[in-house]
Motif scaffolding. Sequence first.
Motif, PDB file in Angstrom:
ATOM      1  N   PRO A  97      -1.565 -28.721  15.094  1.00 44.26           N
ATOM      2  CA  PRO A  97      -1.220 -28.236  16.461  1.00 44.26           C
ATOM      3  C   PRO A  97       0.028 -28.568  16.811  1.00 44.26           C
ATOM      4  N   LEU A  98       0.830 -29.491  16.277  1.00 45.59           N
ATOM      5  CA  LEU A  98       2.115 -29.837  16.488  1.00 45.59           C
ATOM      6  C   LEU A  98       3.162 -28.644  16.064  1.00 45.59           C
ATOM      7  N   GLY A  99       2.944 -27.999  14.863  1.00 49.36           N
ATOM      8  CA  GLY A  99       3.688 -27.037  14.176  1.00 49.36           C
ATOM      9  C   GLY A  99       3.245 -25.833  15.036  1.00 49.36           C
ATOM     10  N   GLN A 100       2.147 -25.697  15.386  1.00 51.19           N
ATOM     11  CA  GLN A 100       1.551 -24.271  16.022  1.00 51.19           C
ATOM     12  C   GLN A 100       2.081 -24.364  17.559  1.00 51.19           C
TER      13      GLN A 100
ATOM     14  N   LYS B 170      -4.655 -17.408   9.243  1.00 52.03           N
ATOM     15  CA  LYS B 170      -3.438 -18.210   8.751  1.00 52.03           C
ATOM     16  C   LYS B 170      -2.439 -18.186  10.001  1.00 52.03           C
ATOM     17  N   PRO B 171      -2.344 -19.156  10.784  1.00 52.75           N
ATOM     18  CA  PRO B 171      -1.080 -19.062  11.587  1.00 52.75           C
ATOM     19  C   PRO B 171       0.385 -18.921  10.985  1.00 52.75           C
ATOM     20  N   LYS B 172       0.964 -18.005  11.643  1.00 54.06           N
ATOM     21  CA  LYS B 172       2.432 -17.764  10.994  1.00 54.06           C
ATOM     22  C   LYS B 172       3.202 -18.806  11.414  1.00 54.06           C
ATOM     23  N   GLY B 173       4.067 -19.386  10.649  1.00 50.56           N
ATOM     24  CA  GLY B 173       5.210 -20.515  11.247  1.00 50.56           C
ATOM     25  C   GLY B 173       6.628 -19.812  11.135  1.00 50.56           C
ATOM     26  N   ASN B 174       7.521 -20.577  11.760  1.00 53.16           N
ATOM     27  CA  ASN B 174       8.629 -19.827  11.545  1.00 53.16           C
ATOM     28  C   ASN B 174       9.539 -21.108  11.519  1.00 53.16           C
ATOM     29  N   TYR B 175       9.955 -21.258  10.109  1.00 53.75           N
ATOM     30  CA  TYR B 175      10.364 -22.694   9.705  1.00 53.75           C
ATOM     31  C   TYR B 175      12.076 -22.674   9.904  1.00 53.75           C
TER      32      TYR B 175
END
Length: 356
Positions: free
Chosen positions: A287-290, A348-353
Amino acid sequence: MRTRKYMEDMVGGQGNVLTHHKTIKDLEKYYATLGDNKDVKEFLNNVTSDKEGILHLFPWSGIVDEDSQLSDTFRVPDPQTGQMRRLISQIPPKEEEMFRNMIRRLNTIVKAAADLDVRIMVDAEQTYFQPAISRITLEMMRKYNKDKAIVFNTYQCYLRETFREVNTDLEQAKRQNFYFGAKLVRGAYMDQERDRAKSLGYPDPVNPTFEATTEMYHKTLSECLRRIKLMKDCDDDARKIGIMVASHNEDTVRFAIQQMKEIGISPEDKVICFGQLLGMCDYITFPLGQAGYSAYKYIPYGPVEEVLPYLSRRAQENKGVLKKIKKEKRLLLSEIRRRLMRGQLFYKPKGNYVPI
Ligand SMILES: Cc1cc2nc3c(=O)[nH]c(=O)nc-3n(C[C@H](O)[C@H](O)[C@H](O)COP(=O)(O)OP(=O)(O)OC[C@H]3O[C@@H](n4cnc5c(N)ncnc54)[C@H](O)[C@@H]3O)c2cc1C
């Protein structure tokens, strides 16, 4: 002992060059009667100071320099004779070689990390090793953290001295103009620390209670956030301080987020990130990442015979974490159920690193 004696003679009492605000001029005065001595002149020529004029009495950078000898790094002229003398005993050549090899490997790793724009977190160990690890890590920060925080030191908040230590290192980073990176943990070796202190008869270095450790953690984190905010307000680069909140404690993670909101530090500032061990507390990390925070999983990596004992030690030290695994299993089950009902099994939620 020799170093302390030299320091006390030089500053004229207890303390050090920092507490007495000693400058190069003071050092020149200290050696005034030996002004013509060749060794003294050379020593004084090589001494440097920080941007506030405070003396770097010892060339600490020598310890991370691959080519200089450890025992030559701490040499000063005798104030009576001017003859150069060692402040630490001559180290046997074999140990000197082992130390240099370690420094060479460290430099290789940190250079590779800098090239790839990833971070290096140096773990903290027991207090009876930690001063050496911290010293080397801080020198690595000074060497490599010139434009961004690549190297991070670890600070264990179960120790009574941690708030003071973090402040001292933050001050050093500010004075010497390098980026400061810190991973804040509670600390994994509480029982060992206490047993050793008891058996050798010195005061327990660990905070007396869990609550005192939490207070130390939150106080240290708040101080870092306060300094980040100050830099942000002065249009200075707020990324000069980078913090990883490495904890499985939900209250601490909540505290960090709340404080960030209250003082106006956003996830996009990329100055605070979060870390949990792989396989533990995904219900905190994901959840932190999202929600846009930088969130990392710590992955033990290496030969099985070394990684398994590491993991079993961690499980022993973090018995509380095992309770959290029960909660995690319950949450995972309800997530599987939720996905089945919504037809999102492979969602699969998308991340933005962007690294902190
Ligand atoms: C990403 C990551 C990296 C880590 N790296 C390191 C590292 O480099 N070095 C290291 O030492 N540890 C490291 N740890 C482990 C860490 O120090 C803790 O042991 C572990 O995370 C448990 O603390 P917590 O905040 O997650 O959870 P919690 O369960 O809330 O806290 C448990 C911790 O509280 C403290 N505590 C418990 N009881 C008492 C008491 N009676 N008195 C005082 N203090 C008490 C202890 O530190 C104990 O481990 C790391 C953890 C993570 C997640």
